[in-house]
Write a protein that holds these residues in place. Structure first.
Motif, PDB file in Angstrom:
ATOM      1  N   ILE A 222      12.730   0.265 -13.116  1.00 56.14           N
ATOM      2  CA  ILE A 222      12.091  -0.410 -11.909  1.00 56.14           C
ATOM      3  C   ILE A 222      11.341   0.739 -11.118  1.00 56.14           C
ATOM      4  O   ILE A 222      12.098   1.770 -10.837  1.00 56.14           O
ATOM      5  N   THR A 223      10.240   0.623 -10.795  1.00 55.61           N
ATOM      6  CA  THR A 223       9.544   1.276  -9.692  1.00 55.61           C
ATOM      7  C   THR A 223       9.533   0.594  -8.505  1.00 55.61           C
ATOM      8  O   THR A 223       9.169  -0.534  -8.233  1.00 55.61           O
ATOM      9  N   LYS A 224       9.453   1.629  -7.441  1.00 55.89           N
ATOM     10  CA  LYS A 224       9.047   0.869  -6.043  1.00 55.89           C
ATOM     11  C   LYS A 224       7.911   1.647  -5.442  1.00 55.89           C
ATOM     12  O   LYS A 224       7.564   1.614  -4.174  1.00 55.89           O
ATOM     13  N   TYR A 229       1.940   0.209  -9.299  1.00 60.64           N
ATOM     14  CA  TYR A 229       2.208  -1.295  -9.614  1.00 60.64           C
ATOM     15  C   TYR A 229       1.131  -1.914 -10.561  1.00 60.64           C
ATOM     16  O   TYR A 229      -0.040  -1.266 -10.355  1.00 60.64           O
ATOM     17  N   ILE A 230       1.649  -2.524 -11.164  1.00 61.06           N
ATOM     18  CA  ILE A 230       0.769  -3.241 -12.251  1.00 61.06           C
ATOM     19  C   ILE A 230       0.046  -4.757 -11.932  1.00 61.06           C
ATOM     20  O   ILE A 230      -0.849  -5.110 -11.689  1.00 61.06           O
ATOM     21  N   PHE A 235      -0.377 -11.543  -6.127  1.00 61.28           N
ATOM     22  CA  PHE A 235       0.964 -11.972  -6.700  1.00 61.28           C
ATOM     23  C   PHE A 235       2.146 -11.733  -5.948  1.00 61.28           C
ATOM     24  O   PHE A 235       2.998 -12.447  -5.607  1.00 61.28           O
ATOM     25  N   ALA A 236       1.928 -10.195  -5.545  1.00 64.86           N
ATOM     26  CA  ALA A 236       3.380  -9.706  -4.962  1.00 64.86           C
ATOM     27  C   ALA A 236       3.717 -10.543  -3.650  1.00 64.86           C
ATOM     28  O   ALA A 236       4.794 -10.811  -3.499  1.00 64.86           O
ATOM     29  N   MET A 251       8.970  -4.953  -5.999  1.00 65.65           N
ATOM     30  CA  MET A 251       9.390  -3.698  -6.957  1.00 65.65           C
ATOM     31  C   MET A 251       8.720  -4.336  -8.141  1.00 65.65           C
ATOM     32  O   MET A 251       8.887  -5.599  -8.203  1.00 65.65           O
ATOM     33  N   GLU A 252       8.857  -3.562  -9.276  1.00 70.01           N
ATOM     34  CA  GLU A 252       8.281  -4.111 -10.466  1.00 70.01           C
ATOM     35  C   GLU A 252       9.207  -3.179 -11.519  1.00 70.01           C
ATOM     36  O   GLU A 252       9.621  -1.859 -11.633  1.00 70.01           O
TER      37      GLU A 252
END
Ligand code: PLP
Length: 397
Positions: A222-224, A229-230, A235-236, A251-252
């Motif tokens: 996970i990245t924050k 971000y992709i 969407f987010a 987060m992704e």
């Protein structure tokens, strides 16, 4: 004489206070003590980045993942190590190729590694995992040269060697894990190690890309970080097309990682222990100097690697005659020596891949003769004297 183990942790009142304070704080995990520990440790061993994790084995696994070890990849390591140094390759489906040790240092023998590399077309092997066994620093400058010739990465298993160092060809001192020659290095904070967290480990590196990757893999992939971000902001946010920023909750998970995090109270213990790392190491070196002198000229000593400058003495290993009988005799006298290590290639798990007796003669002979005698900073002079006298009395010398 009370029981004397081969290694022992040392917890002070200050350590306990550091843990208690953290237990009373807002963060038991994912809090400020972890970054603090990472910063302090990186400074201690003179490298740029550190990622603290749940144990040394997790550190190794993350390194293998970050370096993209895939099924079928071949990685060279030493058989005289804790099995975790090899297992990390297997976790990723890679193949472990053991090379023999140098019979005088007990470290992975660079000539044995070179022979393997020369015997196959370039591209056959992907990496090397040398181990600073017992606390003796591997000469990574030499390994780097060889690795570069064959396009290999290096993970330095420095679990035994915080504070250990070697001199390169310019006579510059290089602390184990400083990231100068190895792509990644790892340490363990298991209680018998120099710095104890209960369980704990850390990866060190000078490579910012690997550092970011390790951070991600440590926490589920996970990245924050907004700039990584992709998915889109729209969407987010859940369909807010005019929004310019990602929402706070976002987060992704971008790849498959693990939960290999260390807790804040373990990191607090690590921070507190780190303050005594220098004095602990100095004491280890003092104890080693006494052993070195005591064993000089003894006919029962078949080998020892303790004379080298920069040794961090996680272990004090001697090769002796009648090792098994000595081991039993010492136990009878309340001295609990240990054997490091049973050659990894002859573990039943690795035998299934075809490894057998006779494959690595130096490692196998070493195993029949080695013994680790008590080595830890709180070993008293009196206890050490007793250990030396008892060994001498076994051999009548
Ligand atoms: C050389 C070596 N590598 C890896 C490990 C694994 O560390 P941990 O026990 O923290 O998983 C150890 C510790 O036992 C070790 O001695």
């Amino acid at each position: 004489m009370n029981k004397i183990p081969y290694g022992r942790h040392n917890i002070t009142e200050e350590d306990i206070q550091a843990v208690v304070e953290t237990l009373k704080s807002d963060f038991l995990t994912q809090g400020p003590r972890i970054q603090e520990f990472e910063d302090n440790f990186a400074k201690y061993i003179d490298c740029k980045y550190a990622v603290a994790v749940s144990n040394g084995t997790a550190a190794l696994h993350l390194c293998a993942m970050a370096l993209n070890v895939k099924p079928g990849d071949k990685v060279i390591t030493t058989p005289i190590t804790f099995v975790a140094s090899a297992n990390c390759v297997r976790y990723c489906g890679g193949e472990v190729v053991f090379a023999d040790i140098d019979p005088t240092t007990y470290l992975l023998d660079i000539n044995s590694v070179r022979a393997l590399l020369e015997a196959s077309p370039k591209g056959t092997y992907q990496g090397i995992i040398p181990v600073d066994f017992a606390g003796l620093a591997v000469n990574l400058e030499q390994f780097r040269k060889l690795a570069d010739e064959y396009g290999l990465w290096i993970i330095e298993d420095a679990c035994h060697a915080p504070g250990g160092y070697f001199h390169d060809s310019n006579n510059s001192e290089h602390l184990c894990g400083n990231g100068e020659y190895a792509d990644l290095a790892i340490f363990s904070f298991h209680p018998v190690k120099h710095i104890a967290c209960g369980e704990g480990g850390i990866v060190t590196t000078n490579d910012v890309t690997l550092y970011k990757e390790l951070n991600k893999l440590r926490s589920h992939g996970i990245t924050k970080e907004d700039n990584q971000y992709i998915n889109s902001i729209e969407f987010a946010t859940g369909g807010y097309e005019d929004e310019k920023e990602y929402p706070g909750w976002y987060m992704e998970m971008q790849e498959l990682g693990y939960n290999y995090r260390i807790t804040d109270f373990q990191a607090a213990l690590g921070n507190s222990q780190l303050k005594r790392a220098e004095s602990g190491l100095a004491r280890r070196r003092e104890i080693a100097a006494v052993y070195n002198k005591a064993f000089e000229g003894k006919s029962y000593i078949l080998g020892q690697s303790g004379f080298v400058e920069g040794h961090a003495y996680h272990l004090y290993v001697i090769e002796v005659k009648e090792r098994f009988n000595l081991y039993k005799y010492l136990r009878g006298k309340n001295i609990f020596a240990q054997i490091h290590y049973i050659p990894a290639h002859l573990m039943p798990y690795y035998r299934q891949f075809g490894w057998k007796e006779g494959d690595l003669p130096n490692a196998e002979r070493y195993y029949t003769r080695c013994i680790s005698i008590p080595m830890f900073p709180t070993l008293t002079d009196k206890e050490q004297e007793y250990v030396i006298e008892t060994i001498n009395s076994f051999y009548d010398e």
